[in-house]
Design a protein around this motif. Structure first.
Motif, PDB file in Angstrom:
ATOM      1  N   ALA A 158       0.926  -1.015  -0.013  1.00  0.00           N
ATOM      2  CA  ALA A 158      -0.069   0.061   0.326  1.00  0.00           C
ATOM      3  C   ALA A 158       0.964   1.232  -0.098  1.00  0.00           C
ATOM      4  CB  ALA A 158      -1.130   0.205   1.552  1.00  0.00           C
ATOM      5  N   GLN A 159       0.809   2.145  -0.927  1.00  0.00           N
ATOM      6  CA  GLN A 159       1.278   4.114  -0.972  1.00  0.00           C
ATOM      7  C   GLN A 159       0.860   4.549   0.565  1.00  0.00           C
ATOM      8  OE1 GLN A 159       0.644   5.261  -4.654  1.00  0.00           O
ATOM      9  NE2 GLN A 159       2.755   3.849  -5.270  1.00  0.00           N
ATOM     10  N   MET A 160       2.115   5.463   0.810  1.00  0.00           N
ATOM     11  CA  MET A 160       1.597   6.303   1.672  1.00  0.00           C
ATOM     12  C   MET A 160       0.485   7.249   1.582  1.00  0.00           C
ATOM     13  SD  MET A 160       5.518   8.705   1.485  1.00  0.00           S
ATOM     14  CE  MET A 160       5.653   9.323   0.168  1.00  0.00           C
ATOM     15  N   GLN A 161      -0.459   7.719   2.571  1.00  0.00           N
ATOM     16  CA  GLN A 161      -1.273   8.742   1.945  1.00  0.00           C
ATOM     17  C   GLN A 161      -0.853   9.491   3.536  1.00  0.00           C
ATOM     18  OE1 GLN A 161      -4.967   6.319   2.158  1.00  0.00           O
ATOM     19  NE2 GLN A 161      -4.901   6.090   0.644  1.00  0.00           N
ATOM     20  N   HIS A 162      -1.099  10.310   3.700  1.00  0.00           N
ATOM     21  CA  HIS A 162      -0.411  11.312   4.461  1.00  0.00           C
ATOM     22  C   HIS A 162      -1.772  12.371   4.024  1.00  0.00           C
ATOM     23  CE1 HIS A 162       3.268   9.610   5.243  1.00  0.00           C
ATOM     24  NE2 HIS A 162       3.432   9.193   4.676  1.00  0.00           N
ATOM     25  N   VAL A 163      -2.542  13.234   5.567  1.00  0.00           N
ATOM     26  CA  VAL A 163      -2.825  14.828   5.370  1.00  0.00           C
ATOM     27  C   VAL A 163      -2.405  15.846   6.506  1.00  0.00           C
ATOM     28  CG1 VAL A 163      -5.406  15.349   6.126  1.00  0.00           C
ATOM     29  CG2 VAL A 163      -5.102  13.513   5.070  1.00  0.00           C
ATOM     30  N   PHE A 164      -1.539  17.437   5.745  1.00  0.00           N
ATOM     31  CA  PHE A 164      -1.267  17.874   6.056  1.00  0.00           C
ATOM     32  C   PHE A 164      -2.103  19.019   5.967  1.00  0.00           C
ATOM     33  CE2 PHE A 164       2.293  15.239   5.112  1.00  0.00           C
ATOM     34  CZ  PHE A 164       2.935  14.875   6.757  1.00  0.00           C
ATOM     35  N   VAL A 165      -2.676  19.623   7.652  1.00  0.00           N
ATOM     36  CA  VAL A 165      -3.890  20.559   7.655  1.00  0.00           C
ATOM     37  C   VAL A 165      -2.574  21.706   8.503  1.00  0.00           C
ATOM     38  CG1 VAL A 165      -5.498  21.584   8.845  1.00  0.00           C
ATOM     39  CG2 VAL A 165      -5.546  19.310   8.237  1.00  0.00           C
ATOM     40  N   PHE A 166      -2.496  22.708   8.392  1.00  0.00           N
ATOM     41  CA  PHE A 166      -1.852  23.851   8.585  1.00  0.00           C
ATOM     42  C   PHE A 166      -2.748  24.728   8.674  1.00  0.00           C
ATOM     43  CE2 PHE A 166       0.818  21.884   4.862  1.00  0.00           C
ATOM     44  CZ  PHE A 166       2.083  21.810   5.951  1.00  0.00           C
ATOM     45  N   ASP A 167      -2.329  25.476  10.094  1.00  0.00           N
ATOM     46  CA  ASP A 167      -2.756  26.747  10.925  1.00  0.00           C
ATOM     47  C   ASP A 167      -2.800  27.934  10.344  1.00  0.00           C
ATOM     48  OD1 ASP A 167      -0.320  27.505  10.738  1.00  0.00           O
ATOM     49  OD2 ASP A 167      -0.187  28.193  13.135  1.00  0.00           O
ATOM     50  N   PHE A 168      -2.592  28.136   8.869  1.00  0.00           N
ATOM     51  CA  PHE A 168      -2.593  28.949   7.604  1.00  0.00           C
ATOM     52  C   PHE A 168      -3.698  28.974   6.511  1.00  0.00           C
ATOM     53  CE2 PHE A 168       0.952  27.516   6.613  1.00  0.00           C
ATOM     54  CZ  PHE A 168       1.445  27.138   5.686  1.00  0.00           C
ATOM     55  N   GLY A 169      -4.779  27.718   6.599  1.00  0.00           N
ATOM     56  CA  GLY A 169      -5.612  27.745   6.037  1.00  0.00           C
ATOM     57  C   GLY A 169      -5.673  26.434   5.193  1.00  0.00           C
ATOM     58  N   CYS A 170      -4.211  25.908   4.870  1.00  0.00           N
ATOM     59  CA  CYS A 170      -4.467  25.138   4.192  1.00  0.00           C
ATOM     60  C   CYS A 170      -4.115  23.609   4.295  1.00  0.00           C
ATOM     61  CB  CYS A 170      -2.907  25.704   3.426  1.00  0.00           C
ATOM     62  SG  CYS A 170      -2.509  26.642   2.971  1.00  0.00           S
ATOM     63  N   VAL A 171      -3.982  23.013   3.355  1.00  0.00           N
ATOM     64  CA  VAL A 171      -4.478  21.257   3.902  1.00  0.00           C
ATOM     65  C   VAL A 171      -3.560  20.516   2.510  1.00  0.00           C
ATOM     66  CG1 VAL A 171      -6.623  20.639   2.907  1.00  0.00           C
ATOM     67  CG2 VAL A 171      -5.408  19.477   3.932  1.00  0.00           C
ATOM     68  N   VAL A 172      -2.833  20.104   2.781  1.00  0.00           N
ATOM     69  CA  VAL A 172      -2.059  19.228   1.843  1.00  0.00           C
ATOM     70  C   VAL A 172      -1.991  17.684   1.940  1.00  0.00           C
ATOM     71  CG1 VAL A 172       0.437  18.557   0.552  1.00  0.00           C
ATOM     72  CG2 VAL A 172      -0.304  20.719   1.860  1.00  0.00           C
ATOM     73  N   LEU A 173      -2.768  17.613   1.000  1.00  0.00           N
ATOM     74  CA  LEU A 173      -3.306  15.882   1.015  1.00  0.00           C
ATOM     75  C   LEU A 173      -2.638  14.819  -0.535  1.00  0.00           C
ATOM     76  CD1 LEU A 173      -6.660  15.896   0.237  1.00  0.00           C
ATOM     77  CD2 LEU A 173      -5.523  16.129   2.530  1.00  0.00           C
ATOM     78  N   TRP A 174      -2.078  13.861   0.432  1.00  0.00           N
ATOM     79  CA  TRP A 174      -0.900  13.072  -0.315  1.00  0.00           C
ATOM     80  C   TRP A 174      -1.047  11.517  -0.101  1.00  0.00           C
ATOM     81  CZ3 TRP A 174       4.388  13.873  -1.382  1.00  0.00           C
ATOM     82  CH2 TRP A 174       4.735  14.881  -1.001  1.00  0.00           C
ATOM     83  N   ASN A 175      -1.990  11.443  -1.828  1.00  0.00           N
ATOM     84  CA  ASN A 175      -1.952   9.482  -2.387  1.00  0.00           C
ATOM     85  C   ASN A 175      -3.313   9.051  -1.489  1.00  0.00           C
ATOM     86  OD1 ASN A 175      -1.384   8.125  -3.876  1.00  0.00           O
ATOM     87  ND2 ASN A 175      -1.023   6.277  -2.589  1.00  0.00           N
ATOM     88  N   LEU A 176      -4.550  10.306  -0.964  1.00  0.00           N
ATOM     89  CA  LEU A 176      -6.227   9.945  -1.529  1.00  0.00           C
ATOM     90  C   LEU A 176      -6.849   9.790  -2.453  1.00  0.00           C
ATOM     91  CD1 LEU A 176      -5.001  10.864   1.682  1.00  0.00           C
ATOM     92  CD2 LEU A 176      -7.229  12.064   1.874  1.00  0.00           C
ATOM     93  N   PRO A 177      -8.010   9.076  -2.416  1.00  0.00           N
ATOM     94  CA  PRO A 177      -8.871   8.609  -3.613  1.00  0.00           C
ATOM     95  C   PRO A 177      -9.523  10.048  -3.460  1.00  0.00           C
ATOM     96  CG  PRO A 177      -8.956   6.680  -2.086  1.00  0.00           C
ATOM     97  CD  PRO A 177      -7.831   7.836  -0.810  1.00  0.00           C
TER      98      PRO A 177
END
Length: 170
Positions: free
Chosen positions: A1-20
């Motif tokens: 399975a490939q890595m999946q990550h969610v990063f939520v930043f306090d300045f209002g941005c979200v970065v999603l890695w490899n989510l459907p």
């Protein structure tokens, strides 16, 4: 399975890695409820950064392809933070351009007619928007280097390279 990550930043941005995609949409929708200002779908669309990633022997970013060499949290966070900063700067640019576009007729009207066809309240309102957008950019700490990289200097060079790729001045 490939890595999946969610990063939520306090300045209002979200970065999603490899989510459907369905999970991405659900995640962003649920996070929007925590925002403190109205959503601007066009702006969010404009601020969206889409990059691909792959595993490789050397960490790098080029042609919107991020190469992850270690898979460690700090490496992925370095890229994610730069991606989030780039997205936010794109949003600031878009919002500023909206104000400019909305008021682009004013100088031309002034040249043509010698006066502005707006009342004092309307002029003050538009000037307020200009100051509001400028203040949001000036007061945002989103373009400051993350403290994480001061404390984990092994990822600082990678973060700096990613910032350089996205034209973010540290």
């Amino acid at each position: 399975a490939q890595m999946q990550h969610v990063f939520v930043f306090d300045f209002g941005c979200v970065v999603l890695w490899n989510l459907p995609e369905t999970h991405e949409v659900a995640m962003v929708s649920s996070l929007m409820t925590f925002g403190n200002e109205p959503s601007q779908p066009d702006g969010a669309e404009y601020a969206n950064e889409s990059v691909m990633f792959e595993a490789g022997p050397v960490s790098s970013i080029d042609n919107d392809l991020v190469t992850i060499s270690t898979g460690l949290y700090g490496e992925i966070l370095a890229y994610s933070f730069a991606i989030a900063q780039s997205s936010l700067l794109r949003l600031f640019e878009w919002r500023t351009q909206q104000v400019i576009d909305r008021n682009g007729h004013i100088p031309l009207t002034l040249i043509k007619d010698g006066r502005i066809h707006m009342n004092q309240h309307e002029i003050a309102h538009e000037i307020g928007w200009v100051f509001f957008e400028r203040a949001k950019i000036s007061l945002s700490d989103s373009t400051d280097p993350a403290q994480y990289f001061w404390e984990h200097s092994e990822w600082d060079a990678l973060y700096s390279d990613a910032c350089s790729y996205f034209d973010i001045t540290e």
